[in-house]
Write a protein that holds these residues in place. Sequence first.
Motif, PDB file in Angstrom:
ATOM      1  N   ASN A  15       0.823  -1.210   0.000  1.00  0.00           N
ATOM      2  CA  ASN A  15       0.000   0.000   0.000  1.00  0.00           C
ATOM      3  C   ASN A  15       0.852   1.254   0.000  1.00  0.00           C
ATOM      4  O   ASN A  15       0.517   2.246  -0.653  1.00  0.00           O
ATOM      5  CB  ASN A  15      -0.956   0.000   1.189  1.00  0.00           C
ATOM      6  N   ARG A  18       2.077   1.652  -3.527  1.00  0.00           N
ATOM      7  CA  ARG A  18       0.975   2.105  -4.386  1.00  0.00           C
ATOM      8  C   ARG A  18       0.700   3.586  -4.187  1.00  0.00           C
ATOM      9  O   ARG A  18       0.494   4.325  -5.155  1.00  0.00           O
ATOM     10  CB  ARG A  18      -0.292   1.317  -4.075  1.00  0.00           C
ATOM     11  N   ASN A  19       0.687   4.028  -2.943  1.00  0.00           N
ATOM     12  CA  ASN A  19       0.423   5.441  -2.671  1.00  0.00           C
ATOM     13  C   ASN A  19       1.492   6.340  -3.265  1.00  0.00           C
ATOM     14  O   ASN A  19       1.196   7.421  -3.784  1.00  0.00           O
ATOM     15  CB  ASN A  19       0.300   5.676  -1.166  1.00  0.00           C
ATOM     16  N   LYS A  20       2.749   5.913  -3.203  1.00  0.00           N
ATOM     17  CA  LYS A  20       3.831   6.713  -3.794  1.00  0.00           C
ATOM     18  C   LYS A  20       3.673   6.810  -5.308  1.00  0.00           C
ATOM     19  O   LYS A  20       3.859   7.880  -5.900  1.00  0.00           O
ATOM     20  CB  LYS A  20       5.188   6.113  -3.432  1.00  0.00           C
TER      21      LYS A  20
END
Length: 43
Positions: A15, A18-20
């Motif tokens: 996660n 993914r956020n980066k």
Amino acid sequence: QRRVEQGKNKMSTLNIIRNKLLAKAFAVVARGTFYVDTMKYAL
């Protein structure tokens, strides 16, 4: 891999990654420019 070896949860690590990636993608769209990998200029 380093975070998982430290005992962190694999899904929380995914996660974070993914956020980066999403933050980079949205920044490129918001600026209206092409993505420039600044790490290739690092020494």
